[in-house]
Design an enzyme around this catalytic site. Structure first.
Site, mmCIF file in Angstrom:
data_model
loop_
_atom_site.group_PDB
_atom_site.id
_atom_site.type_symbol
_atom_site.label_atom_id
_atom_site.label_comp_id
_atom_site.label_asym_id
_atom_site.label_seq_id
_atom_site.Cartn_x
_atom_site.Cartn_y
_atom_site.Cartn_z
ATOM 1 N N GLU A 120 -7.170 -4.088 -15.891
ATOM 2 C CA GLU A 120 -7.495 -4.191 -14.246
ATOM 3 C C GLU A 120 -9.252 -3.496 -14.102
ATOM 4 O O GLU A 120 -9.718 -3.669 -14.982
ATOM 5 C CB GLU A 120 -7.092 -2.096 -13.683
ATOM 6 C CG GLU A 120 -7.014 -1.892 -12.525
ATOM 7 C CD GLU A 120 -7.303 -0.651 -12.066
ATOM 8 O OE1 GLU A 120 -7.436 0.601 -13.610
ATOM 9 O OE2 GLU A 120 -6.735 0.103 -11.617
ATOM 10 N N LYS B 297 -1.951 -2.591 -6.099
ATOM 11 C CA LYS B 297 -1.343 -1.357 -6.951
ATOM 12 C C LYS B 297 -0.917 -0.527 -5.852
ATOM 13 O O LYS B 297 -1.281 -0.350 -4.699
ATOM 14 C CB LYS B 297 -2.818 -0.347 -7.388
ATOM 15 C CG LYS B 297 -2.876 -0.017 -8.590
ATOM 16 C CD LYS B 297 -3.925 0.936 -9.093
ATOM 17 C CE LYS B 297 -3.507 1.951 -10.311
ATOM 18 N NZ LYS B 297 -5.420 2.188 -10.907
ATOM 19 N N CYS C 42 -2.009 0.086 -14.154
ATOM 20 C CA CYS C 42 -2.747 1.353 -14.866
ATOM 21 C C CYS C 42 -1.480 2.872 -14.225
ATOM 22 O O CYS C 42 -0.359 2.570 -14.403
ATOM 23 C CB CYS C 42 -4.552 1.357 -14.658
ATOM 24 S SG CYS C 42 -4.877 2.818 -15.796
HETATM 25 C C1 ACM Z 1 -6.339 4.440 -13.365
HETATM 26 O O1 ACM Z 1 -5.041 4.407 -12.590
HETATM 27 N N1 ACM Z 1 -7.002 3.235 -13.527
HETATM 28 C C2 ACM Z 1 -6.674 5.464 -14.483
#
Ligand code: ACM
Length: 260
Positions: A38, A109, A142
């Site tokens: 990410e 995301k 993530c």
């Molecule tokens: C995250 O989602 N970077 C902890």
């Protein structure tokens, strides 16, 4: 199919240096799919939304896209990487899937972590699946790991391989990904970063332990603690299609959604 990841230690804001490091580390490596962390070229803790925008990219533009597009083309590979995506007035924490012909797909995301909510807009792409070299691929980013619905949705859509660019800070994700793989009978590729960032009054240590996991829950490849590195595993994506776990149980056909 050769699936791989690179675990890096980006210097905050030094996009070109971070990109150079990844490109030189994978220069002599073989892969069909390469997953990067990410926000792999920018770093993670932004001081303001303006700073995040200044380091972000409009999809299809910028040095990160251009150089990874060349790599995807030269290697006939799919490159998946996290970046701050500028989309008109919005800014998303996104994952790019860049194909050898320069076309791409973007996942935004869904579940923003903690202070990310100050800088990024909540993703609006939803989860989706696409094909590459005969394999069905899905993406999550993530903290999406903490919501089992993310991987489940990708698996129900037919994903055989879940690519998971990450900047993990909570300790349980590497182990939880074994469960995500097992409960959905899919391959997972979690590309995490290492190092510590001290910015904007926060100190975060990223927990490494990038992993490639098989539908059986077996860890195929893993990186040692606190070191950048590359790992690759040879997989047969079709193993993810068989959801039969005993003679009498198919983990998808046996679901009882009317009770959930
Ligand atoms: C995250 O989602 N970077 C902890």
């Amino acid at each position: 199919m050769l699936v791989s990841l690179y675990q890096n230690n980006p210097a905050f804001g030094q996009v070109e240096k971070n990109l150079d490091e990844v490109l030189s580390a994978v220069a002599d490596k073989s892969f069909d799919i390469l997953v990067l962390p990410e926000l792999f070229a920018t770093g993670y803790i932004f001081e303001s939304r303006e700073e995040a925008i200044s380091l972000g990219d409009i999809p299809g533009k910028g040095i990160v896209f251009d150089r990874l597009k060349r790599l995807a083309h030269e290697r006939d590979a799919l490159i998946i990487y996290g970046f701050p995506e500028i989309a008109e007035a919005k800014l998303f924490n996104s994952s790019m899937a860049l194909f050898p012909d320069g076309t791409f797909k973007i996942y935004r995301k869904t579940h923003l972590f903690n202070t990310e909510k100050k800088f990024f807009d909540p993703g609006d792409s939803g989860f989706f699946v696409f094909e590459f070299k005969g394999a069905r691929i899905g993406m999550m980013i993530c903290f999406d790991w903490r919501f089992p619905e993310a991987a489940r949705k990708l698996a129900l859509l037919g994903s055989q391989v879940i690519c998971h660019p990450s900047n993990l800070v909570l300790p349980h994700c590497p182990d939880a990904m074994i469960t995500r793989a097992l409960e959905n009978n899919v391959f997972t590729i979690t590309a995490n970063r290492i190092g510590t960032e001290n910015r904007a009054g926060q100190s975060l240590r990223f927990i490494d332990r990038s992993r490639i996991i098989a539908p059986s829950g077996h860890v195929l490849s893993e990186l040692p603690h606190d070191k950048p590195g590359f790992v690759v595993s040879e997989i047969d994506p079709q193993l993810a299609d068989n959801k039969q776990i005993t003679a009498g149980n198919d983990i998808f056909a046996d679901r009882r959604p009317e009770f959930y």
